[in-house]
Design a protein around this motif. Sequence first.
Motif, PDB file in Angstrom:
ATOM      1  N   GLU A 245      46.964  -5.844  35.126  1.00 19.58           N
ATOM      2  CA  GLU A 245      45.983  -5.100  34.349  1.00 19.58           C
ATOM      3  C   GLU A 245      44.589  -5.313  34.948  1.00 19.58           C
ATOM      4  O   GLU A 245      44.283  -6.367  35.517  1.00 19.58           O
ATOM      5  CB  GLU A 245      45.995  -5.535  32.888  1.00 19.58           C
ATOM      6  CG  GLU A 245      47.231  -5.067  32.151  1.00 19.58           C
ATOM      7  CD  GLU A 245      47.123  -5.208  30.638  1.00 19.58           C
ATOM      8  OE1 GLU A 245      46.122  -5.782  30.159  1.00 19.58           O
ATOM      9  OE2 GLU A 245      48.036  -4.733  29.929  1.00 19.58           O
ATOM     10  N   ARG A 246      43.771  -4.308  34.793  1.00 23.65           N
ATOM     11  CA  ARG A 246      42.432  -4.318  35.372  1.00 23.65           C
ATOM     12  C   ARG A 246      41.625  -5.512  34.866  1.00 23.65           C
ATOM     13  O   ARG A 246      41.665  -5.869  33.694  1.00 23.65           O
ATOM     14  CB  ARG A 246      41.725  -3.020  35.019  1.00 23.65           C
ATOM     15  CG  ARG A 246      40.398  -2.812  35.731  1.00 23.65           C
ATOM     16  CD  ARG A 246      39.829  -1.454  35.382  1.00 23.65           C
ATOM     17  NE  ARG A 246      38.636  -1.150  36.148  1.00 23.65           N
ATOM     18  CZ  ARG A 246      37.964   0.006  36.040  1.00 23.65           C
ATOM     19  NH1 ARG A 246      38.388   0.941  35.214  1.00 23.65           N
ATOM     20  NH2 ARG A 246      36.896   0.223  36.781  1.00 23.65           N
ATOM     21  N   ASN A 247      40.905  -6.135  35.789  1.00 17.30           N
ATOM     22  CA  ASN A 247      40.003  -7.272  35.547  1.00 17.30           C
ATOM     23  C   ASN A 247      40.735  -8.576  35.237  1.00 17.30           C
ATOM     24  O   ASN A 247      40.102  -9.559  34.833  1.00 17.30           O
ATOM     25  CB  ASN A 247      38.998  -6.960  34.438  1.00 17.30           C
ATOM     26  CG  ASN A 247      38.016  -5.882  34.862  1.00 17.30           C
ATOM     27  OD1 ASN A 247      37.621  -5.814  36.027  1.00 17.30           O
ATOM     28  ND2 ASN A 247      37.631  -5.032  33.930  1.00 17.30           N
ATOM     29  N   GLU A 248      42.045  -8.611  35.437  1.00 14.06           N
ATOM     30  CA  GLU A 248      42.755  -9.868  35.291  1.00 14.06           C
ATOM     31  C   GLU A 248      42.537 -10.747  36.525  1.00 14.06           C
ATOM     32  O   GLU A 248      42.363 -10.251  37.638  1.00 14.06           O
ATOM     33  CB  GLU A 248      44.246  -9.622  35.103  1.00 14.06           C
ATOM     34  CG  GLU A 248      44.606  -9.076  33.735  1.00 14.06           C
ATOM     35  CD  GLU A 248      46.092  -8.957  33.515  1.00 14.06           C
ATOM     36  OE1 GLU A 248      46.540  -9.197  32.382  1.00 14.06           O
ATOM     37  OE2 GLU A 248      46.815  -8.618  34.477  1.00 14.06           O
ATOM     38  N   HIS A 270      41.052  -4.921  47.537  1.00 19.50           N
ATOM     39  CA  HIS A 270      40.484  -6.130  46.949  1.00 19.50           C
ATOM     40  C   HIS A 270      40.169  -7.146  48.049  1.00 19.50           C
ATOM     41  O   HIS A 270      40.685  -7.055  49.159  1.00 19.50           O
ATOM     42  CB  HIS A 270      41.452  -6.762  45.948  1.00 19.50           C
ATOM     43  CG  HIS A 270      41.746  -5.889  44.774  1.00 19.50           C
ATOM     44  ND1 HIS A 270      42.647  -4.842  44.839  1.00 19.50           N
ATOM     45  CD2 HIS A 270      41.253  -5.887  43.511  1.00 19.50           C
ATOM     46  CE1 HIS A 270      42.692  -4.239  43.656  1.00 19.50           C
ATOM     47  NE2 HIS A 270      41.864  -4.849  42.834  1.00 19.50           N
ATOM     48  N   VAL A 306      40.098 -11.158  41.392  1.00 22.03           N
ATOM     49  CA  VAL A 306      40.033 -10.385  40.158  1.00 22.03           C
ATOM     50  C   VAL A 306      40.426  -8.948  40.490  1.00 22.03           C
ATOM     51  O   VAL A 306      39.835  -8.333  41.380  1.00 22.03           O
ATOM     52  CB  VAL A 306      38.624 -10.433  39.535  1.00 22.03           C
ATOM     53  CG1 VAL A 306      38.534  -9.497  38.326  1.00 22.03           C
ATOM     54  CG2 VAL A 306      38.273 -11.861  39.131  1.00 22.03           C
ATOM     55  N   ALA A 307      41.421  -8.437  39.798  1.00 16.01           N
ATOM     56  CA  ALA A 307      41.931  -7.088  40.067  1.00 16.01           C
ATOM     57  C   ALA A 307      41.030  -6.065  39.371  1.00 16.01           C
ATOM     58  O   ALA A 307      41.361  -5.539  38.313  1.00 16.01           O
ATOM     59  CB  ALA A 307      43.368  -6.965  39.585  1.00 16.01           C
ATOM     60  N   ASP A 308      39.893  -5.783  39.987  1.00 14.14           N
ATOM     61  CA  ASP A 308      38.894  -4.922  39.349  1.00 14.14           C
ATOM     62  C   ASP A 308      38.898  -3.496  39.891  1.00 14.14           C
ATOM     63  O   ASP A 308      38.007  -2.706  39.578  1.00 14.14           O
ATOM     64  CB  ASP A 308      37.495  -5.529  39.525  1.00 14.14           C
ATOM     65  CG  ASP A 308      37.137  -5.778  40.985  1.00 14.14           C
ATOM     66  OD1 ASP A 308      37.945  -5.442  41.869  1.00 14.14           O
ATOM     67  OD2 ASP A 308      36.038  -6.317  41.238  1.00 14.14           O
ATOM     68  N   ASN A 309      39.903  -3.159  40.695  1.00 14.21           N
ATOM     69  CA  ASN A 309      39.938  -1.853  41.337  1.00 14.21           C
ATOM     70  C   ASN A 309      41.271  -1.181  41.027  1.00 14.21           C
ATOM     71  O   ASN A 309      42.288  -1.452  41.677  1.00 14.21           O
ATOM     72  CB  ASN A 309      39.752  -2.016  42.851  1.00 14.21           C
ATOM     73  CG  ASN A 309      39.384  -0.718  43.536  1.00 14.21           C
ATOM     74  OD1 ASN A 309      39.311   0.334  42.912  1.00 14.21           O
ATOM     75  ND2 ASN A 309      39.148  -0.784  44.834  1.00 14.21           N
ATOM     76  N   VAL A 399      47.584  -1.703  39.770  1.00 12.77           N
ATOM     77  CA  VAL A 399      46.544  -2.172  38.857  1.00 12.77           C
ATOM     78  C   VAL A 399      46.256  -1.057  37.858  1.00 12.77           C
ATOM     79  O   VAL A 399      45.888   0.057  38.248  1.00 12.77           O
ATOM     80  CB  VAL A 399      45.257  -2.559  39.620  1.00 12.77           C
ATOM     81  CG1 VAL A 399      44.197  -3.078  38.648  1.00 12.77           C
ATOM     82  CG2 VAL A 399      45.561  -3.608  40.688  1.00 12.77           C
ATOM     83  N   ASP A 401      44.578  -0.049  33.738  1.00 12.93           N
ATOM     84  CA  ASP A 401      43.731  -0.515  32.646  1.00 12.93           C
ATOM     85  C   ASP A 401      44.558  -1.262  31.615  1.00 12.93           C
ATOM     86  O   ASP A 401      44.143  -2.313  31.117  1.00 12.93           O
ATOM     87  CB  ASP A 401      43.016   0.676  31.988  1.00 12.93           C
ATOM     88  CG  ASP A 401      41.915   1.240  32.871  1.00 12.93           C
ATOM     89  OD1 ASP A 401      41.346   0.472  33.668  1.00 12.93           O
ATOM     90  OD2 ASP A 401      41.630   2.448  32.774  1.00 12.93           O
TER      91      ASP A 401
END
Length: 454
Positions: A245-248, A270, A306-309, A399, A401
Amino acid sequence: MNRRNLITKGLGAVAGGALLGLPNAAQALARTTVPHTNGTVYAPGRAGRDYTPVVTPNVRTLPFKIVDGVKVFHLIAEPVEHEFAPGLQAQCWGFNGSTPGPTIEAVEGDRVRIYVTNHLPAETSVHWHGILLPSGMDGVSGLSQAPILSGSTFRYEFTLRQHGTYMYHSHRDEMTQQALGMMGMFIIHPRVAPERRPDRDFALLSSEWKVLPGARRPDPNEMLEFNVLTFNGKAYPGTAPLMVERNELVRVRLGNLSAMSHHSIHIHGHTWTLVATDGGDIPRTARWPEVTQLVPVGCTRTMEFVADNPGDWALHCHMSHHTMTQMGHSGVSMLGADADVIDKAVQSIIPEYMTMGHDGMGGMGEMGMPVPKNSLPMMGGQGPHGYIDMGGMFTVMKVRDRLRTGDEKSWWQAPERTQAREATAEELQHDLIVLPVFKAKAGGHAHHHPPGDL
């Protein structure tokens, strides 16, 4: 002195014995008194409370029982009918029905007892790769123990004095037994949780195989020409995706028990940070960002990011031949050949003949050409925008949301204006791009679409 060194110092004189000298926070968290001859030990660590369980895609985690405060595991070394990817199966050796064997997961301070039953036709032993333990538990056949005879069961027992990413594998006739798949991951979580525990914790074990097209067993004598490269025993498209999930905060543990090859593991979309090796944690001030991490043979590397993409992102070995499979590792190079001349000459004898590979290998996997029984085509599998012409040591990180049931089989839908496409004539003119005249060489099969024609 960092926390790991403090623990090691406190345990230095207790090889395989009591877990003494841990920080007060850890003692307050989990200590219990259990009647062992070697003193006080800590309560077995529990998933969810003490650590985020590791996910080893395509591989199970080994269950355990707790007997008198000891975590008890059971490994069974046995022949395994293994599928590398749809279309390729082989008779391998492994543990508990799989190769790699199931992941062993425990916590620093745990006392573990591991029974190994040998159902192979040969003697074996198991080495706990990188783990600090008494010499007699090290698993080197002939040196630290007698071999485990076929039909016998051996008992290993030791206290985990460290945390990190480790492996286990046969240490008897290694060339044969590891080449046939006798290996697995051994994850030890810290007794004292880090400031931020990872939300997702993955383990990927790299290995390489020589399986001739049509063969039913890997060749353990091979030293150079490996043609099946795998993550957790699977070649793409058989590899399960990493679901995030995003931002994990994501941890990826990379292990390598290939026979001969190092692997440069590359992540897309990333930047990750090397936070630990199999020698221990790297101090924060000594860490550095990477997008490609080299994992030598016999080593582990632990990465965090951090999986932000959001999106579907490739994760693969960057050695190009490691993302191909059997049919891409043999044959004569036809690159640059005049296909028309060759076709005309050969088709007078074999009417259905067609020259392939003269303009590269990218379209070979999707052509649907017949291949020998029980073998893989050159590479890849179908993707959302055409054929993905990478196979072997390749997987996908998805990835999202929010993760929903079925996401592992769905593809990312790129928001408007965030996906590459063919340029229009108007765009080219606006940005003053002048296209050179394009001509396919004689015998070529190149395609050209006028701008905006797709």
